[in-house]
Design an enzyme around this catalytic site. Structure first.
Site, PDB file in Angstrom:
ATOM      1  N   TYR A  51       1.284  -0.263  -0.417  1.00 36.73           N
ATOM      2  CA  TYR A  51       0.255  -0.110   0.596  1.00 36.73           C
ATOM      3  C   TYR A  51       1.018   1.601   0.180  1.00 36.73           C
ATOM      4  O   TYR A  51       2.550   0.971   0.673  1.00 36.73           O
ATOM      5  CB  TYR A  51      -1.349  -0.035   1.012  1.00 36.73           C
ATOM      6  CG  TYR A  51      -0.284   0.181   2.160  1.00 36.73           C
ATOM      7  CD1 TYR A  51       0.621  -0.184   3.039  1.00 36.73           C
ATOM      8  CD2 TYR A  51      -0.578   1.622   2.906  1.00 36.73           C
ATOM      9  CE1 TYR A  51       0.964  -0.467   4.135  1.00 36.73           C
ATOM     10  CE2 TYR A  51      -0.025   1.968   4.240  1.00 36.73           C
ATOM     11  CZ  TYR A  51       0.800   1.128   4.826  1.00 36.73           C
ATOM     12  OH  TYR A  51       1.081   0.985   5.911  1.00 36.73           O
ATOM     13  N   LYS A 107       6.563  -1.889   2.080  1.00 35.97           N
ATOM     14  CA  LYS A 107       5.002  -1.401   2.741  1.00 35.97           C
ATOM     15  C   LYS A 107       4.292  -2.718   2.792  1.00 35.97           C
ATOM     16  O   LYS A 107       3.893  -2.563   1.407  1.00 35.97           O
ATOM     17  CB  LYS A 107       4.812   0.289   2.178  1.00 35.97           C
ATOM     18  CG  LYS A 107       4.560   0.737   2.903  1.00 35.97           C
ATOM     19  CD  LYS A 107       4.180   2.015   2.436  1.00 35.97           C
ATOM     20  CE  LYS A 107       3.607   3.398   2.705  1.00 35.97           C
ATOM     21  NZ  LYS A 107       3.345   3.650   4.834  1.00 35.97           N
ATOM     22  N   GLU A 116      12.376   3.267  13.915  1.00 36.91           N
ATOM     23  CA  GLU A 116      12.026   4.341  13.022  1.00 36.91           C
ATOM     24  C   GLU A 116      10.497   4.359  14.267  1.00 36.91           C
ATOM     25  O   GLU A 116      10.779   4.126  14.973  1.00 36.91           O
ATOM     26  CB  GLU A 116      11.428   3.930  12.060  1.00 36.91           C
ATOM     27  CG  GLU A 116      10.442   2.994  11.924  1.00 36.91           C
ATOM     28  CD  GLU A 116       9.783   2.197  10.465  1.00 36.91           C
ATOM     29  OE1 GLU A 116      10.538   3.199   9.234  1.00 36.91           O
ATOM     30  OE2 GLU A 116      10.344   0.778   9.788  1.00 36.91           O
ATOM     31  N   LEU A 140      10.871   1.677   6.688  1.00 32.53           N
ATOM     32  CA  LEU A 140      10.623   1.934   5.722  1.00 32.53           C
ATOM     33  C   LEU A 140      11.510   3.174   5.066  1.00 32.53           C
ATOM     34  O   LEU A 140      11.735   4.271   5.858  1.00 32.53           O
ATOM     35  CB  LEU A 140       9.217   1.962   5.665  1.00 32.53           C
ATOM     36  CG  LEU A 140       8.811   2.328   4.633  1.00 32.53           C
ATOM     37  CD1 LEU A 140       8.341   1.033   3.549  1.00 32.53           C
ATOM     38  CD2 LEU A 140       6.935   3.934   4.299  1.00 32.53           C
TER      39      LEU A 140
END
Ligand code: PDD
Length: 256
Positions: A1, A117, A150, A175
């Site tokens: 996505y 992702k 992250e 990511l």
């Protein structure tokens, strides 16, 4: 996505988001339901039809519909595509940036391929909720060595004692943020040094400034980690400068 911000009808960092979508699909061996140029047109059409010019454009592709099983279906089904556009209020984002946000540190419990992702977001969702329940805005995820990976839906940056930016290098643990890339470009254009290295929670807590980046938040200053103030507890000057420079870059492409 993919999640892409739209301002004045223009998809921001469009090339980066579509390139990452292509990479994620390839990594998961999911066919493209339509070509990437056609998908961009679908996004634009959706925005026009709904008369939305400031939005979050959400694109989700699944392998398709098949009887429930673990191996991929022998005969590949047509991949399923969902595109939605949700109105975005930039003023809300600005208000949040002016206040700054708080992070809550916690172990990163996600899988070993966070560079893809994917909608498999259970660990991200649980981390975000844990942060909210603890009175924070976003999670600060840490690996087994105690180094920051992250946020649950954002990239984390630190400003070191020399006024340079530090962020974790790309790898399977994070990511590859599209906003991360743009902010690094913006910083270098402003003659701000950028070092890609991992840092610890303690280093982050002692940093001059911290901020997070994402497609929907741009640059959001971090004013607290685990309820301890970062710097003097207000949005830092460098984070604020980078946010303005980022917005100036956006305005340059969205102004009629
Ligand atoms: N999240 N890391 C994770 C785990 C993310 O989910 C995101 C984006 C980012 C920042 O990437 P980018 O700058 O490309 O938005 C980093 C989006 C906004 C979301 O899932 O809503």
């Amino acid at each position: 996505y993919e999640v892409c911000a739209v301002k004045a009808g223009v998809m921001l960092d469009e090339a980066g988001h579509f390139a990452r979508l292509e990479r994620s699909l390839a990594a998961l061996d999911i066919a493209q339901p339509v070509s990437m140029p056609a998908l961009k047109l679908i996004g634009r059409h959706l925005l026009r039809l709904n008369r939305i010019s400031d939005a979050i454009l959400y694109i989700q592709i699944s392998r398709g519909v098949a009887p429930r099983d673990h191996p991929f279906p022998v005969v590949a089904p047509a991949p399923a595509l969902i595109v939605t556009a949700k109105r975005l209020d930039w003023q809300k984002q600005d208000a949040q940036a002016e206040k700054g946000v708080g992070l809550i540190s916690m172990p990163d419990e996600r899988w070993a391929r966070c560079d893809i992702k994917s909608t498999a977001l259970l660990a991200n969702v649980l981390a975000k909720q844990k942060a909210r329940d603890a009175g924070g805005y976003e999670a600060m995820l840490t690996d087994e060595a105690g180094l920051v990976t992250e946020g649950s839906s954002s990239t984390i940056f630190m400003v070191d004692g020399d006024g340079g930016l530090v962020t974790r290098p790309l790898g399977p643990e994070i990511l590859p943020g599209i906003t991360r890339e743009t902010v690094i470009d913006v910083a270098r254009a402003e003659n701000i040094a950028v070092t890609e290295r991992a840092f610890s929670v303690d280093e982050a807590k002692a940093a001059r400034e911290m901020f997070i980046t994402s497609a929907s938040g741009f640059v959001l200053p971090v004013v607290e980690i685990d309820h301890q103030p970062v710097g003097n507890g207000v949005p830092g000057s460098l984070a604020t400068r980078l946010r303005r420079a980022y917005i100036a870059r956006v305005d340059a492409v969205t102004r009629p």
